[in-house]
Design an enzyme around this catalytic site. Structure first.
Site, PDB file in Angstrom:
ATOM      1  N   ARG A 164       0.599  -1.238   0.047  1.00  0.00           N
ATOM      2  CA  ARG A 164      -0.050   0.049  -0.009  1.00  0.00           C
ATOM      3  C   ARG A 164       0.824   1.314   0.005  1.00  0.00           C
ATOM      4  O   ARG A 164       0.455   2.585   0.048  1.00  0.00           O
ATOM      5  CB  ARG A 164      -0.980  -0.032   1.163  1.00  0.00           C
ATOM      6  CG  ARG A 164      -1.992  -1.085   1.246  1.00  0.00           C
ATOM      7  CD  ARG A 164      -2.451  -1.247   2.513  1.00  0.00           C
ATOM      8  NE  ARG A 164      -1.597  -1.860   3.670  1.00  0.00           N
ATOM      9  CZ  ARG A 164      -1.669  -2.233   4.761  1.00  0.00           C
ATOM     10  NH1 ARG A 164      -2.891  -1.886   5.562  1.00  0.00           N
ATOM     11  NH2 ARG A 164      -0.818  -2.517   5.590  1.00  0.00           N
ATOM     12  N   HIS A 225       5.494  -1.007  13.738  1.00  0.00           N
ATOM     13  CA  HIS A 225       4.925  -2.178  13.683  1.00  0.00           C
ATOM     14  C   HIS A 225       5.999  -3.396  13.315  1.00  0.00           C
ATOM     15  O   HIS A 225       5.779  -4.081  12.748  1.00  0.00           O
ATOM     16  CB  HIS A 225       3.881  -2.344  12.292  1.00  0.00           C
ATOM     17  CG  HIS A 225       3.259  -1.243  11.917  1.00  0.00           C
ATOM     18  ND1 HIS A 225       2.140  -0.862  12.951  1.00  0.00           N
ATOM     19  CD2 HIS A 225       2.779  -0.501  10.971  1.00  0.00           C
ATOM     20  CE1 HIS A 225       1.451   0.344  12.446  1.00  0.00           C
ATOM     21  NE2 HIS A 225       1.819   0.264  11.284  1.00  0.00           N
ATOM     22  N   ASP A 286      -1.725   2.212  17.572  1.00  0.00           N
ATOM     23  CA  ASP A 286      -2.271   2.137  16.258  1.00  0.00           C
ATOM     24  C   ASP A 286      -3.760   2.249  16.413  1.00  0.00           C
ATOM     25  O   ASP A 286      -4.503   1.705  15.678  1.00  0.00           O
ATOM     26  CB  ASP A 286      -1.882   0.874  15.318  1.00  0.00           C
ATOM     27  CG  ASP A 286      -1.855   0.965  14.041  1.00  0.00           C
ATOM     28  OD1 ASP A 286      -2.027   2.259  13.637  1.00  0.00           O
ATOM     29  OD2 ASP A 286      -1.825   0.025  13.115  1.00  0.00           O
TER      30      ASP A 286
HETATM   31 ZN    ZN Z   1       0.710   1.627   9.909  1.00  0.00          ZN
END
Ligand code: ZN
Length: 390
Positions: A164, A225, A286
Site C-alpha cells: 500500500r 509495526h 495504532d
Molecule cells: Zn501503519
C-alpha cells in the site's frame, strides 16, 4: 486549584517510593515525603493515595485520531477516536496521524481534530503526511509544516516495504527525512520520521541505508509495526542492537498472533533478552487503525479497529505476565516516547513537569484516576470528562 495526592507510591517511572505530590494548575510543583497544608482552604483538594500507585500519564505516539482507511472499501473507513477511549486507556498525550488514506482524509482535518482533543483536555500532536510520498502537507513544505504549525512534530506514517506504499525510492525517502530533521532542529521539535513497516521483503533496508550512508542520526526515525511478523521482528531487533529505535504495535487480533505477529509485550521482553537497550523500544496502539481479517483463501471477512486501551494492557502484561518491574514496564509508554518525541515536559513525574498523572490500584492495576494538565478526567473509578458528543 492546588491538589495534594498523599501517601502514594510514585513510579516516575523510576521507583521513588511513597510520597506526597503537590499539583498546582497544570504542573507538578513538588514531590516530598510529607506536606502539611490547611485543608480548610477551598482551593485545596487533598486526595488519599494510600493503596495506589502514581504513574506518568501514557504517551501514545501513533493513533489514527480521524479514523483510518478501511481495506474493504468506503464503508469500512474506521471511525474517529472517541475522547473517552483515551481516558479509559490512561493516555494523556496522543500523536495523531493519517494512514493509508491521504485523499478522503486531510491534514487540515487532522490539525482540527488535534485542537479538538486539546480543547477537551488531553495533549495532542500530529505527524504531517500519510502513507505515500510525495508527502501531503498543510503548507507546501515539510519544514514549514513543522516550523509553523505548532501541533506538527514530525512526519508519517510513511509506508515502506508494503503493497500500500507509494513504492518510494531511497532518495525520496531520505529527502523527507532530512527536511523533517532540519524543520525539527529549527523549531526545537523532534522532526521525527514515523515509518510504517509492511510485510514486504525490503523490511528495514531504507533505515539501514540511512545509517551507513547519511549523516541523519537514527534518533530521527521511529519504525513502527516492528512486531508484525517474526522475520521482520528479528531484523528489527538487530537494527535496534545497532543503535536504532523501534516501535511495537499493541493493537491486535488473535488471527494476527496465529499468523506470526509477536505481541508487543513479548517483543519488548525478547528485545531486552537479545540485548537491546531498554530506552530504544517504544509501544504505540495504532488506535482506530483498521485490522483487516481475511479467511484461509484470502477473502476479506471484516475489520476490527485498533484500540488505544491496548497500550496500557500491554504495559500491564509486561509487569504481571512477564514479571518486569514497573519502572521498566512503564518505559515504552512513558519516558521512552517522550524522549524520542522531544516532549520534555511529558512522560515522567517530576517537579516542573506537566501534571499528566495516573492513579492505579496496587492490587488490580485498574486505573482509578486520570489527571491531564492538572484536571481530573477520571476520578474514583468514574470517568468525569467525556467528549462533547459522547
Ligand atoms: Zn501503519
Amino acid at each position: 486549584m492546588i491538589r495534594i495526592i498523599k501517601n502514594v507510591h510514585v513510579f516516575a517511572p523510576e521507583d521513588v517510593g511513597i510520597k506526597d505530590v503537590l499539583v498546582a494548575t497544570n504542573k507538578v510543583i513538588k514531590i516530598a515525603d510529607k506536606f502539611e497544608m490547611d485543608s480548610d482552604e477551598e482551593f485545596l483538594e487533598t486526595i488519599d493515595g494510600s493503596g495506589l500507585y502514581l504513574f506518568p500519564g501514557l504517551i501514545d505516539g501513533h493513533v489514527h485520531i480521524l479514523g483510518g482507511g478501511g481495506e474493504g472499501g468506503y464503508k469500512t473507513r474506521t471511525p474517529e477516536l472517541a475522547f473517552s477511549d483515551l481516558v479509559k486507556g490512561g493516555v494523556t498525550t496522543v500523536v495523531g496521524c493519517l494512514g493509508t488514506d491521504g485523499v478522503a482524509r486531510s491534514m487540515e482535518s487532522l490539525v482540527a481534530k488535534a485542537y479538538g482533543i486539546r480543547e477537551e483536555g488531553i495533549s495532542a500532536y500530529i505527524y504531517s503526511g500519510s502513507y505515500r510520498l510525495p508527502l501531503k502537507t498543510v503548507t507546501d513544505s515539510i519544514q514549514k509544516d513543522i516550523m509553523m504549525i505548532e501541533p506538527i512534530i514530525g512526519v508519517g506514517e510513511i509506508a515502506i516495504s508494503d503493497h500500500r506504499s507509494s513504492a518510494p525510492t531511497i532518495d525520496e525517502f531520505l529527502k523527507v527525512a532530512s527536511d523533517a530533521r532540519v524543520g525539527g532542529i529549527l523549531s526545537g521539535k523532534a522532526g521525527l520520521v514515523n515509518v510504517h513497516l509492511g510485510d514486504g521483503k525490503q523490511m528495514l533496508e531504507f533505515l539501514e541505508y540511512a545509517k551507513l550512508n547519511t549523516e541523519i542520526p537514527l534518533t530521527q526515525f521511529l519504525p513502527t509495526h516492528a512486531n508484525r511478523n517474526r522475520e521482520l521482528f528479528e531484523v528489527a531487533i538487530q537494527y535496534a542492537k545497532d543503535g536504532g529505535y523501534i516501535d511495537f504495535t499493541t493493537s491486535t487480533v488473535p488471527q494476527f498472533i496465529e499468523e506470526g505477529e509477536v505481541p508487543a509485550s513479548e517483543a519488548f521482553l525478547l528485545g531486552l533478552k537479545a540485548g537491546v537497550d531498554k530506552s530504544h523500544m517504544t509501544f504505540t496502539s495504532d488506535g482506530q487503525g483498521s485490522l483487516p481479517l481475511f479467511n484461509e483463501s484470502g477473502e476479506f471477512l471484516g475489520l476490527d479497529v485498533g484500540r488505544v486501551t491496548s497500550l496500557y494492557e500491554s504495559m500491564c502484561k509486561l509487569h504481571v505476565t512477564y514479571a518486569l518491574p514497573l519502572e521498566i514496564a512503564l518505559l515504552p509508554v512513558t519516558k521512552n516516547p517522550a524522549k524520542l518525541l522531544k516532549l520534555h515536559h511529558k512522560g515522567r513525574v517530576f517537579e516542573g513537569g506537566d501534571a499528566d498523572l495516573l492513579l492505579v490500584d496496587k492490587v488490580t492495576l485498574q486505573i482509578s484516576g486520570v489527571m491531564a494538565m492538572g484536571n481530573w478526567l477520571k476520578k474514583d473509578n468514574v470517568i468525569i470528562k467525556k467528549g462533547t458528543f459522547e
